[in-house]
Design an enzyme around this catalytic site. Structure first.
Site, PDB file in Angstrom:
ATOM      1  N   SER A 144       0.449  -1.515   0.286  1.00  0.00           N
ATOM      2  CA  SER A 144       0.078   0.275  -0.331  1.00  0.00           C
ATOM      3  C   SER A 144       0.962   0.686  -0.045  1.00  0.00           C
ATOM      4  O   SER A 144       0.976   1.421  -1.152  1.00  0.00           O
ATOM      5  CB  SER A 144      -0.719  -0.218   0.866  1.00  0.00           C
ATOM      6  OG  SER A 144      -2.325   1.038   1.189  1.00  0.00           O
ATOM      7  N   ASP A 160      -2.562   6.549  -3.911  1.00  0.00           N
ATOM      8  CA  ASP A 160      -1.111   5.641  -2.526  1.00  0.00           C
ATOM      9  C   ASP A 160      -0.945   4.404  -3.966  1.00  0.00           C
ATOM     10  O   ASP A 160      -1.076   3.964  -5.184  1.00  0.00           O
ATOM     11  CB  ASP A 160      -1.518   5.015  -1.312  1.00  0.00           C
ATOM     12  CG  ASP A 160      -2.398   3.706  -1.781  1.00  0.00           C
ATOM     13  OD1 ASP A 160      -3.577   4.085  -2.411  1.00  0.00           O
ATOM     14  OD2 ASP A 160      -2.487   3.184  -1.162  1.00  0.00           O
ATOM     15  N   ASP A 174      -1.232   1.991  -3.931  1.00  0.00           N
ATOM     16  CA  ASP A 174      -2.330  -0.274  -4.372  1.00  0.00           C
ATOM     17  C   ASP A 174      -3.782   0.451  -4.851  1.00  0.00           C
ATOM     18  O   ASP A 174      -4.541   0.386  -5.034  1.00  0.00           O
ATOM     19  CB  ASP A 174      -2.404  -1.497  -3.288  1.00  0.00           C
ATOM     20  CG  ASP A 174      -3.372  -0.957  -2.172  1.00  0.00           C
ATOM     21  OD1 ASP A 174      -3.118   0.841  -1.966  1.00  0.00           O
ATOM     22  OD2 ASP A 174      -4.106  -1.849  -1.785  1.00  0.00           O
ATOM     23  N   ASP A 226      -6.186   2.478  -3.488  1.00  0.00           N
ATOM     24  CA  ASP A 226      -7.610   2.138  -2.571  1.00  0.00           C
ATOM     25  C   ASP A 226      -7.553   3.327  -2.456  1.00  0.00           C
ATOM     26  O   ASP A 226      -8.779   4.019  -1.851  1.00  0.00           O
ATOM     27  CB  ASP A 226      -7.184   0.976  -2.172  1.00  0.00           C
ATOM     28  CG  ASP A 226      -5.795   1.257  -0.827  1.00  0.00           C
ATOM     29  OD1 ASP A 226      -5.524   1.815  -1.086  1.00  0.00           O
ATOM     30  OD2 ASP A 226      -6.367   0.153  -0.600  1.00  0.00           O
TER      31      ASP A 226
HETATM   32 MG    MG Z   1      -3.650   1.458  -0.030  1.00  0.00          MG
END
Ligand code: MG
Length: 455
Positions: free
Chosen positions: A101, A242, A244, A246
């Site tokens: 992440s 960020d 990844d 999300d």
């Molecule tokens: Mg993330």
């Protein structure tokens, strides 16, 4: 409804994370894969972010999964919400994402996805952890070992799925700048916003696990290139993800970082204008989230701190027939239940396009409508969290208290939250008020109670 937090040994709030070669090794990930495969049926969707260690860890994960007889669908490099979307859409038995992440490049980890597309809940994660520690894996005999299919092209279904949530051409005439931070959103957000009709400019849009342009955490300090390009191009906004994707954070048309609680409130207001129902947020959320919901005839439901609790509560409530319209955390992780029950950075960026398309004022001006609030956040290192919480409960027994996660104390014009960290020996404190002096006084008062109890 499983709302209390459970302490896990291996997994944190959003998966397992660690420094590659130290705590994060192919052996550990192999065992996580084998544990996951032992608990699932059918095919498991596997994805990864752009980290240099992603391929090695992904191969270990897949080996573990296949050793139990489950098949693997390798979806390649993609955002976590894209994996979550594909797991649900294709009825996979589960999913696993190799990602750390927002952590720095030397980290990596695993997020485990349940068959319904949400991050796996605490009870199931505990069972998975038990299997990892006990090496309790359902190894398949030779004839039943699983197989791998490569399906990177399925990512396009996610891109089209997000685009389909918005009126065609909604971004026409709007310039936006996207900073995917060299992460997997290089493959999604610029294309999604282009398909919505926007003129899209990019920074840090080459996938690179060394993150040469900025760190995976989209903090204000790392976004100066994005801000400059927004100002120089006359863009309506800049958006950064960020590691990844999300989460999504914004800079306004003047290149200024938009505080994430203000982002949450603005998008919440937009959603709640057309849909009435429940907004789900962690108990650490700004009062703004509740004020905006109530002003729009909606209500807020609080959960423990952590996006998994928010997402899963939204899903539970929707399954009970309640109208859940929005949710998220004050860190740019927002959930659009009309699309899916997980944080989704591309949906967040696209919703900002939709919002601004209907306004004749720029983002910087809309933000001025939100009343100013002052939030103080702090932490105190301690191993006496339980004693501290009972002292706080006693000290504020006459006030309105909420025990969803730690203790939230509500007054008319100020609120505070004191809670134990789930992963470190410390208590966290949040105080927020329209009046900076009042927030500061309450913060000092709470510190005084904590010091008394910890002594
Ligand atoms: Mg993330």
């Amino acid at each position: 409804m499983g709302s209390k937090k459970i302490t896990k040994r291996l997994f944190g709030t959003n998966g397992v994370r660690g420094v590659v070669g130290a705590e994060m090794t192919p052996e550990l990930v192999l065992h996580i894969g084998a544990a996951l495969g032992s608990m699932c049926r059918g095919s498991i969707g596997v994805g990864r972010d752009t980290r240099t260690s992603g391929m090695a860890l992904s191969n270990a994960l897949k080996a573990g999964i296949m050793s139990t007889g489950c098949d693997v669908v390798d979806l390649g490099i993609l955002p976590t919400p894209a994996l979550q979307y594909l797991v649900k859409k294709h009825d996979y038995g589960g999913g696993a994402m190799i990602t750390a992440s927002h952590n720095p490049p030397e980290y990596n980890g695993v997020k485990v996805i349940a068959a319904d597309g949400t991050e796996m809940g605490d009870e199931t994660i505990l069972l998975l952890e038990e299997r990892v520690f006990a090496r309790d894996f359902a190894s398949a005999p030779w004839a039943d070992v699983g197989r791998e299919t490569e399906a990177p092209h399925l990512l396009q279904e996610y891109v089209e799925g997000v685009v389909s949530q918005f009126p065609p051409g909604i971004g026409k005439g709007m310039t936006v700048v996207v900073d995917p931070g060299s992460g997997p959103s290089c493959r999604t957000t610029p294309e999604i916003l282009t398909l919505l009709g926007c003129r899209v400019l990019t920074v840090n849009a080459q996938m690179d696990g060394r993150f040469p342009g900025r760190l995976p955490e989209p903090s204000a300090e790392g976004l100066s290139a994005l801000s400059t390009m927004v100002r120089e191009s006359g863009a309506a906004f800049g958006v950064a993800h960020d590691g990844d994707a999300d989460r999504a954070v914004f800079v306004d048309d003047r290149g200024r970082f938009v505080e994430e609680n203000a982002e949450f409130a603005l998008l919440e207001q937009f959603v709640c204008r057309s849909q009435k129902g429940v907004v789900v947020a962690p108990v650490s959320s700004s009062r703004r989230i509740r004020d905006v919901a109530e002003a729009q005839g909606c209500r807020v439901e609080y959960t423990p701190v952590g996006s998994v609790y928010v997402a899963r509560r939204m899903r539970e409530m929707a399954e009970r027939g309640e109208k859940v319209v929005f949710g998220g955390e004050g860190n740019g992780g927002l959930i659009f239940p009309s699309f899916q029950f997980c944080r989704d950075g591309a949906m967040t960026a696209a919703t900002m396009v939709h919002l601004l398309a209907g306004e004749d004022r720029p983002l910087s001006s809309l933000l001025l409508d939100l009343p100013p609030l002052f939030m103080i956040q702090g932490k105190v290192k301690t191993r006496r969290a339980a004693e501290i919480l009972s002292a706080i409960e006693k000290a504020y027994a006459r006030e309105s208290l909420d025990f969803t996660d730690g203790i939230r104390i509500e007054w008319d014009d100020v609120w505070a939250l004191v809670r134990a960290s789930g992963t470190e020996p410390l208590v966290r404190i949040v105080v927020e008020s329209k009046d900076m002096g009042k927030a500061e006084r309450i913060y000092q008062e709470i510190l005084h109670h904590i010091e008394g109890a910890a002594a």
